[in-house]
Design a protein around this motif. Sequence first.
Motif, PDB file in Angstrom:
ATOM      1  N   THR A 284       0.867  -1.177   0.000  1.00 48.38           N
ATOM      2  CA  THR A 284       0.000   0.000   0.000  1.00 48.38           C
ATOM      3  C   THR A 284       0.907   1.230   0.000  1.00 48.38           C
ATOM      4  OG1 THR A 284      -1.692  -1.187   1.254  1.00 48.38           O
ATOM      5  CG2 THR A 284      -1.834   1.220   1.199  1.00 48.38           C
ATOM      6  N   ILE A 285       0.907   1.957  -1.100  1.00 49.73           N
ATOM      7  CA  ILE A 285       1.886   3.022  -1.300  1.00 49.73           C
ATOM      8  C   ILE A 285       1.172   4.362  -1.306  1.00 49.73           C
ATOM      9  CG2 ILE A 285       3.709   3.923  -2.789  1.00 49.73           C
ATOM     10  CD1 ILE A 285       4.018   1.116  -3.938  1.00 49.73           C
ATOM     11  N   THR A 286       1.712   5.296  -0.524  1.00 51.13           N
ATOM     12  CA  THR A 286       1.217   6.672  -0.499  1.00 51.13           C
ATOM     13  C   THR A 286       2.331   7.590  -1.034  1.00 51.13           C
ATOM     14  OG1 THR A 286      -0.155   6.204   1.428  1.00 51.13           O
ATOM     15  CG2 THR A 286       0.299   8.513   0.927  1.00 51.13           C
ATOM     16  N   SER A 312      14.174   0.365  -3.323  1.00 52.36           N
ATOM     17  CA  SER A 312      13.560   0.422  -1.999  1.00 52.36           C
ATOM     18  C   SER A 312      12.210  -0.277  -1.990  1.00 52.36           C
ATOM     19  CB  SER A 312      13.397   1.884  -1.566  1.00 52.36           C
ATOM     20  OG  SER A 312      14.648   2.535  -1.487  1.00 52.36           O
ATOM     21  N   LEU A 313      11.405  -0.084  -3.033  1.00 53.23           N
ATOM     22  CA  LEU A 313      10.119  -0.771  -3.115  1.00 53.23           C
ATOM     23  C   LEU A 313      10.308  -2.274  -3.260  1.00 53.23           C
ATOM     24  CD1 LEU A 313       8.117   1.687  -5.424  1.00 53.23           C
ATOM     25  CD2 LEU A 313       7.971   1.443  -2.931  1.00 53.23           C
ATOM     26  N   THR A 314      11.320  -2.679  -4.013  1.00 56.09           N
ATOM     27  CA  THR A 314      11.600  -4.111  -4.148  1.00 56.09           C
ATOM     28  C   THR A 314      11.977  -4.717  -2.805  1.00 56.09           C
ATOM     29  OG1 THR A 314      12.333  -3.805  -6.440  1.00 56.09           O
ATOM     30  CG2 THR A 314      13.057  -5.799  -5.308  1.00 56.09           C
ATOM     31  N   ASN A 315      12.830  -4.013  -2.053  1.00 53.24           N
ATOM     32  CA  ASN A 315      13.219  -4.512  -0.728  1.00 53.24           C
ATOM     33  C   ASN A 315      12.023  -4.563   0.215  1.00 53.24           C
ATOM     34  OD1 ASN A 315      15.877  -4.788  -1.497  1.00 53.24           O
ATOM     35  ND2 ASN A 315      16.479  -2.763  -0.763  1.00 53.24           N
ATOM     36  N   ALA A 316      11.122  -3.559   0.115  1.00 52.70           N
ATOM     37  CA  ALA A 316       9.934  -3.571   0.966  1.00 52.70           C
ATOM     38  C   ALA A 316       9.040  -4.754   0.632  1.00 52.70           C
ATOM     39  CB  ALA A 316       9.165  -2.258   0.799  1.00 52.70           C
ATOM     40  N   ALA A 317       8.888  -5.045  -0.668  1.00 49.31           N
ATOM     41  CA  ALA A 317       8.067  -6.190  -1.059  1.00 49.31           C
ATOM     42  C   ALA A 317       8.689  -7.504  -0.605  1.00 49.31           C
ATOM     43  CB  ALA A 317       7.867  -6.189  -2.571  1.00 49.31           C
ATOM     44  N   PRO A 321       6.238  -7.791   3.081  1.00 51.98           N
ATOM     45  CA  PRO A 321       5.133  -7.914   2.123  1.00 51.98           C
ATOM     46  C   PRO A 321       3.819  -7.437   2.732  1.00 51.98           C
ATOM     47  CG  PRO A 321       5.810 -10.061   2.957  1.00 51.98           C
ATOM     48  CD  PRO A 321       6.826  -9.086   3.437  1.00 51.98           C
ATOM     49  N   GLY A 322       3.054  -6.729   1.893  1.00 48.87           N
ATOM     50  CA  GLY A 322       1.766  -6.226   2.338  1.00 48.87           C
ATOM     51  C   GLY A 322       1.836  -5.020   3.242  1.00 48.87           C
ATOM     52  N   SER A 323       2.993  -4.430   3.456  1.00 47.97           N
ATOM     53  CA  SER A 323       3.134  -3.305   4.373  1.00 47.97           C
ATOM     54  C   SER A 323       2.706  -2.004   3.725  1.00 47.97           C
ATOM     55  CB  SER A 323       4.584  -3.193   4.855  1.00 47.97           C
ATOM     56  OG  SER A 323       5.447  -2.909   3.766  1.00 47.97           O
ATOM     57  N   ALA A 324       2.560  -0.980   4.560  1.00 46.24           N
ATOM     58  CA  ALA A 324       2.234   0.366   4.084  1.00 46.24           C
ATOM     59  C   ALA A 324       3.537   1.116   3.828  1.00 46.24           C
ATOM     60  CB  ALA A 324       1.387   1.105   5.102  1.00 46.24           C
ATOM     61  N   LEU A 336      17.558  17.212  -4.012  1.00 48.49           N
ATOM     62  CA  LEU A 336      16.339  16.431  -4.198  1.00 48.49           C
ATOM     63  C   LEU A 336      16.335  15.351  -3.119  1.00 48.49           C
ATOM     64  CD1 LEU A 336      13.812  15.444  -5.712  1.00 48.49           C
ATOM     65  CD2 LEU A 336      15.352  14.126  -7.205  1.00 48.49           C
ATOM     66  N   VAL A 337      15.357  15.416  -2.229  1.00 46.86           N
ATOM     67  CA  VAL A 337      15.277  14.475  -1.122  1.00 46.86           C
ATOM     68  C   VAL A 337      14.215  13.426  -1.451  1.00 46.86           C
ATOM     69  CG1 VAL A 337      14.836  14.188   1.341  1.00 46.86           C
ATOM     70  CG2 VAL A 337      15.969  16.260   0.501  1.00 46.86           C
ATOM     71  N   VAL A 338      14.601  12.177  -1.400  1.00 46.21           N
ATOM     72  CA  VAL A 338      13.704  11.048  -1.645  1.00 46.21           C
ATOM     73  C   VAL A 338      13.645  10.231  -0.357  1.00 46.21           C
ATOM     74  CG1 VAL A 338      13.250   9.022  -3.074  1.00 46.21           C
ATOM     75  CG2 VAL A 338      14.393  11.023  -4.072  1.00 46.21           C
ATOM     76  N   GLU A 339      12.448  10.099   0.200  1.00 43.57           N
ATOM     77  CA  GLU A 339      12.274   9.349   1.443  1.00 43.57           C
ATOM     78  C   GLU A 339      11.272   8.224   1.215  1.00 43.57           C
ATOM     79  OE1 GLU A 339      11.014  12.340   4.193  1.00 43.57           O
ATOM     80  OE2 GLU A 339      13.045  12.844   4.796  1.00 43.57           O
ATOM     81  N   ILE A 340      11.673   7.013   1.538  1.00 48.97           N
ATOM     82  CA  ILE A 340      10.806   5.836   1.443  1.00 48.97           C
ATOM     83  C   ILE A 340      10.835   5.145   2.798  1.00 48.97           C
ATOM     84  CG2 ILE A 340      10.258   3.729   0.176  1.00 48.97           C
ATOM     85  CD1 ILE A 340      12.925   5.904  -1.272  1.00 48.97           C
ATOM     86  N   ASP A 341       9.659   4.990   3.403  1.00 47.15           N
ATOM     87  CA  ASP A 341       9.615   4.274   4.673  1.00 47.15           C
ATOM     88  C   ASP A 341       8.457   3.281   4.627  1.00 47.15           C
ATOM     89  OD1 ASP A 341       7.183   5.662   6.373  1.00 47.15           O
ATOM     90  OD2 ASP A 341       8.199   7.072   5.027  1.00 47.15           O
ATOM     91  N   ASN A 342       8.615   2.175   5.309  1.00 43.84           N
ATOM     92  CA  ASN A 342       7.590   1.133   5.320  1.00 43.84           C
ATOM     93  C   ASN A 342       7.526   0.474   6.691  1.00 43.84           C
ATOM     94  OD1 ASN A 342      10.239  -0.125   3.995  1.00 43.84           O
ATOM     95  ND2 ASN A 342       9.218  -1.746   5.158  1.00 43.84           N
ATOM     96  N   ASP A 343       6.377  -0.119   6.981  1.00 36.51           N
ATOM     97  CA  ASP A 343       6.208  -0.847   8.230  1.00 36.51           C
ATOM     98  C   ASP A 343       7.091  -2.087   8.240  1.00 36.51           C
ATOM     99  OD1 ASP A 343       4.286   0.908   9.179  1.00 36.51           O
ATOM    100  OD2 ASP A 343       2.676  -0.131   8.090  1.00 36.51           O
ATOM    101  N   LEU A 344       7.622  -2.416   9.392  1.00 31.60           N
ATOM    102  CA  LEU A 344       8.333  -3.666   9.573  1.00 31.60           C
ATOM    103  C   LEU A 344       7.329  -4.755   9.907  1.00 31.60           C
ATOM    104  CD1 LEU A 344      11.395  -2.437  11.664  1.00 31.60           C
ATOM    105  CD2 LEU A 344      11.321  -2.978   9.229  1.00 31.60           C
TER     106      LEU A 344
END
Length: 391
Positions: A284-286, A312-317, A321-324, A336-344
């Motif tokens: 679930t990506i915002t 980063s999205l590949t590592n999150a998947a 898996p299934g995280s926000a 240019l700041v790029v921030e990607i964070d996901n639930d553990l």
Amino acid sequence: MPTDVRVRDLGYAAAYLLGSVFLLMVVPVARITWWQAEPSPALWVELAQIGVACVGATQRRSHPLVGLGLTTAAMAWGIVITGGTGTGVLLMFTDLLYCAVLHTSRRVSWAVSGAAGVVIVALGVVGLIAKGPSDAVQILLSITALLGIPVLWGREVRRHQEQAGVERDRADQTRRVAELDRLAAVTAERASMARDLHDVIAGQLSAIAIQSEAVLSLPDPDPATLRRVLTSVRTTSVASLNEMRTMIGLLREDDAAADEPRTAPAGLDSLGTLLETARATGLTITLDDRRPPAAAVPAAVDLAAYRIVQESLTNAAKHAPGSAVGLTLRNDAGMLVVEIDNDLVPDAAPAGGTGTGLLGLRERASAVGGRVVAEQHGTRWSVRASLPVPS
């Protein structure tokens, strides 16, 4: 000594022989008379003198010192026996003196030049003592023309040849350095392409594997979900194939496939397709894009930012898996700041890996003058990249 050089020397000797005999028979006065010999020398004496000088001429390139010795002996013999020197013998002597200066080692060349200078000075002094100032000047001019001109000519030609040799060596060295630089550049470019290949293909194939595994894990998937996942798998597979073909075409050394269309490297303008593919894996990506409209981004930075998001999205998947997932893009003080964070996901099965993904992100950011920080914040994993952009 090459055969063609020997043949050329024999040709010179034959030409000297014919010319000298012709002058002796047709124009016998074409000679320098040093003193009047009585009675006049026999013809065979003149022919023998020419013959000895011609033997010396056969050695003008292979053994110039030997040739110079023979022609000098022939000329000295003519001065003592006949009282004069034929024009043909004189030409052979000056030619062999020139060759002895030009075609010998540096040390021998200077020795011959010095000896010629000593002879000029010595004969000038002798003429001054024996004949007086007036005749001494004429003798000095004649000896200088006979010895000095061939020596100076040989020295000048030798200098030009040595200078040309130095320039050739310098050009060869420059060419070798340029070739080494080219090979180094090709090697670096191929290493960069290898990183691109990993970032693109590995991420897309991982998405395919995760999507396939998600479908297989469902006990009874509904047709809509199955169709959506299979459509995403097909889209990702086609994109992977196109990327692979592009990279292979770039790595080929020939131009056989120069007319084949090649896809352009992806950038942040392709985020929509990338996010749709990632969402198909269950994430679930915002997206929070705070960048100003039409902001200028260098091509290298644009590609690096896209690859960082993709990896980063590949590592999150893989690991959650299934995280926000939250993705934020913004400009901050020329960066240019790029921030990607996901639930553990604590109960997620561990995914194998070599750790090259995170290392590749850091290398890619460093290549454009930026940096990447990846760390855990409470129950979320965060990747923050700062890449320079023009203000």
